[in-house]
Structures are given as structure tokens and as C-alpha cells.
Design an enzyme around this catalytic site. Structure first.
Site, PDB file in Angstrom:
ATOM      1  N   HIS A   1     100.146  78.801  71.567  1.00 32.27           N
ATOM      2  CA  HIS A   1     100.077  78.928  72.834  1.00 32.27           C
ATOM      3  C   HIS A   1      99.652  80.323  73.290  1.00 32.27           C
ATOM      4  CE1 HIS A   1     102.193  75.675  74.632  1.00 32.27           C
ATOM      5  NE2 HIS A   1     102.080  75.151  73.533  1.00 32.27           N
TER       6      HIS A   1
ATOM      7  N   GLU B   1      95.404  72.336  76.802  1.00 29.91           N
ATOM      8  CA  GLU B   1      96.150  72.367  77.874  1.00 29.91           C
ATOM      9  C   GLU B   1      95.663  73.409  78.840  1.00 29.91           C
ATOM     10  OE1 GLU B   1     100.351  73.317  77.011  1.00 29.91           O
ATOM     11  OE2 GLU B   1     100.558  70.888  76.309  1.00 29.91           O
TER      12      GLU B   1
ATOM     13  N   VAL C   1      92.755  58.518  70.452  1.00 30.61           N
ATOM     14  CA  VAL C   1      92.773  59.350  69.607  1.00 30.61           C
ATOM     15  C   VAL C   1      93.443  59.092  68.314  1.00 30.61           C
ATOM     16  CG1 VAL C   1      93.399  61.980  69.221  1.00 30.61           C
ATOM     17  CG2 VAL C   1      92.870  61.091  71.537  1.00 30.61           C
TER      18      VAL C   1
ATOM     19  N   LYS D   1     101.673  68.590  82.474  1.00 31.35           N
ATOM     20  CA  LYS D   1     101.657  69.883  81.493  1.00 31.35           C
ATOM     21  C   LYS D   1     100.170  70.146  81.322  1.00 31.35           C
ATOM     22  CE  LYS D   1     104.308  68.323  77.891  1.00 31.35           C
ATOM     23  NZ  LYS D   1     104.781  66.872  78.310  1.00 31.35           N
TER      24      LYS D   1
END
Length: 336
Positions: free
Chosen positions: A40, A109, A181, A259
Site C-alpha cells: 500500500h 484500489e 479472475v 474499499k
């Protein structure tokens, strides 16, 4: 079925870089087979949040450990990263730590990408998935060691060559939250990554069958596919602590839509802290009895998932690792 493996999730959203390296070293000492780190740029929380750089962490852990496999769970090689540079980074690490490095990838994200310069409307899944597939093709082309003149819809190279490549290409693990996926993971991935606590039908009726279908379409051995799942587990002999430890990870209980579209840590934290502890804990195996904890985990091995990566929510990770090694590991090894 692929071999049972037990792994540790290194929570980069919760711990700083040095502490997280030391915890990974402790995880190897506790018997873990792998350590997987999140990637992240921004954490899910402002208060108490962290976001160390995954690639720096992986190299440090490689130097401090001897046998654990080390990888991302997961990285997005499609927006703030150029996939050609990610290919170079992972090739270098795989040269330094042979057969120990893997690359787990996902579609991304907004939280991490807007902070680093992404502009405009956050792309729909169709585009994010297309970018992911193209990035994997490009990275594998570069890992071949041949000259790459890649001309895709999103990424391009010109006379690009990686001069340092490992003997064997870096395994690519595809994060799958749904059958589309998962099918791609079976067809093109070396492994599939999913997360626990979303209802067993997701795994038994959607992800596993789709991955198997993808493998068959690609003429691949489904049994050889490493089927990794992040097991969200809050195990502690103290039941009150086991429950309360889940609080920091309340963002996991937000919907996927929330999210993926929220673009600030403060907003993510605000939404998460509105949730009651009972709702937060639903995403976790919360247990103080080891047999109860292992029975809950066994559902996933029964479904066909073989690589169990344990994510513990508490701030005292060494306490968890001690409890895990004493109470859970012997019982879990018996499942394989």
C-alpha cells in the site's frame, strides 16, 4: 492436490518497516513456510497506520531468512508502477533468493493510486482487469531474457532487456475475488490468492470451479496450481483479547465497492469505525480453543485450498506466533 503450506501475512498497514522485518524473521522461526506482504502507498487507517515499501521489505527479509518464500499479497503492477520496472525488481530479488520469491498481483484500489497522481474517474473492473492481464504478459516476456518490443493497449517497451534474470521465471499469483479472475488465475497464473470469511459457497461453488475450468482451457495441471488463501484468524487463549484484536482491521468489513472507490485513509477509517465490533469480527475466525480454530480452518482445505497464509489482527504478533506454533501448527500440519 498441491502440497499443504502454512504462511504468515505481514501486515504492512499495521507495522513499520523495521518491526515488520523482525516479525517476518520470527515467523520463519515459528515454522512458517512463507511470508506475504501487502503493498500500500496509503494505509487503511490514519491513526496507527503504516505503509512501508514492500520491495524494500522483501529484500531485507530475504537477507535475514533462509528458507521462507517471500512475496506480495498483493501488488498492483498497473497504475503507480510500470510493470517493466516491477519485472526488473522481482527478477533481481529472484536472482538473490532463488526459488523463494513470488509476485502476487491484483487489480488495484483507488486509495493507493489517487495519492500517487492518478487522475480522472476510477476505472471500472473491465479496464483494471485488462491492465492486469497485459502487465502479466509484459513481465513474463521480460523474464524470458529476450529483447522486448511490447506494444499493448496500456504498456509499451522498446528494445527492453533484463540483463539479470533468475534460472526460473518468478511465479505469478493472481488475486481473485470472483469467478472471472479465478478462471484467469487457473489459465495463466502459477497460483491463485483469495481471502477467507466470505461464505464457503464463494470458494466451493465459484472460485475453485472457475480456476479448474481455466486450467483445463489452458491445458494446465490444476492440481499443480498453488491455491493460496489469506486466513483471517484472531486466535488467543484469552477470548476477550481474541475478539477485541479484530478492531484495528474494521476496514476489511467494508464492502468491496467501498474499499475500491474510497480515495483517502481518513475516509476509510471513518467508515470502518462506524461498524460494531460484532460486524467487524464476522470476517475473522475468532477463537480461544485450538481445536475450534483448526476446525474452522479445515473448511478451506476441504474446499481444495492448500496454501494457508495466516493474518492475525492483534498488535502483539509475537504472542500470536508463539500461540500459533504451540497450539495450531501441529494440528494444521495434520490436515496435509
Amino acid at each position: 492436490m498441491a502440497k499443504l503450506q502454512l504462511g504468515y501475512k505481514a501486515s504492512a498497514e499495521q507495522f513499520g518497516p523495521r518491526e515488520l522485518v523482525e516479525i517476518a524473521v520470527a515467523a520463519e522461526a515459528a515454522g512458517m513456510d512463507s511470508v506475504a506482504v501487502s503493498d500500500h502507498f496509503q494505509p487503511w487507517r490514519v491513526n496507527g497506520g503504516h505503509a512501508p515499501f514492500s520491495l524494500a521489505w522483501m529484500a531485507a527479509v530475504g537477507e535475514r531468512t533462509e528458507r521462507v518464500k517471500i512475496g506480495t499479497s498483493v501488488m498492483t503492477p498497473t497504475f503507480r508502477y510500470n510493470p517493466a520496472v516491477i519485472a526488473q525488481a522481482f527478477a533481481s530479488m529472484a536472482c538473490m533468493y532463488p526459488d523463494r520469491i513470488f509476485l502476487g498481483v491484483g487489480s488495484g484500489e483507488a486509495l493507493n493510486e489517487y495519492a500517487t497522481g492518478f487522475q480522472g474517474e476510477w476505472p471500472e473492473f473491465k479496464e483494471r482487469f485488462a491492465r492486469l492481464r497485459e502487465s502479466v504478459r509484459l513481465m513474463r516476456e521480460l523474464w524470458s531474457g529476450e529483447i522486448s518490443n511490447f506494444d499493448g493497449d496500456y504498456y509499451h517497451t522498446k528494445d527492453a532487456v533484463l540483463f539479470d534474470i533468475p534460472e526460473r521465471p518468478v511465479p505469478v499469483y493472481i488475486a481473485a475475488g470472483g469467478p472471472v479472475v479465478a478462471k484467469y488465475a487457473g489459465r495463466a497464473g502459477d497460483g491463485m490468492i483469495c481471502t477467507s470469511g466470505k461464505g464457503m459457497d464463494l470458494y466451493t461453488e465459484k472460485l475453485i470451479p472457475a480456476a479448474k475450468e481455466g486450467a483445463e482451457l489452458g491445458g494446465r495441471d490444476f492440481d499443480a496450481l498453488d491455491k493460496m488463501i489469506e486466513i483471517k484468524i484472531s486466535y488467543d487463549p484469552d477470548p476477550e483479547l481474541a475478539l477485541e484484536n479484530t478492531r484495528f482491521w474494521a476496514p476489511l468489513s467494508l464492502t468491496a465497492e467501498q474499499k475500491h472507490s474510497v480515495n483517502s485513509s481518513a475516509e476509510m477509517e471513518r467508515l470502518a469505525d462506524e461498524l460494531p465490533i460484532e460486524q467487524v469480527a464476522k470476517r475473522w475466525i475468532v477463537a480461544s480453543d485450538p481445536d475450534e480454530a483448526v476446525a474452522a480452518v479445515k473448511q478451506y482445505t476441504d474446499a481444495g485450498l492448500n496454501h494457508l497464509v495466516f493474518h492475525a489482527p492483534g498488535h502483539d504478533q509475537r504472542r500470536f506466533l508463539d500461540n500459533f506454533q504451540r497450539d495450531l501448527e501441529p494440528r494444521l500440519r495434520a490436515l496435509g
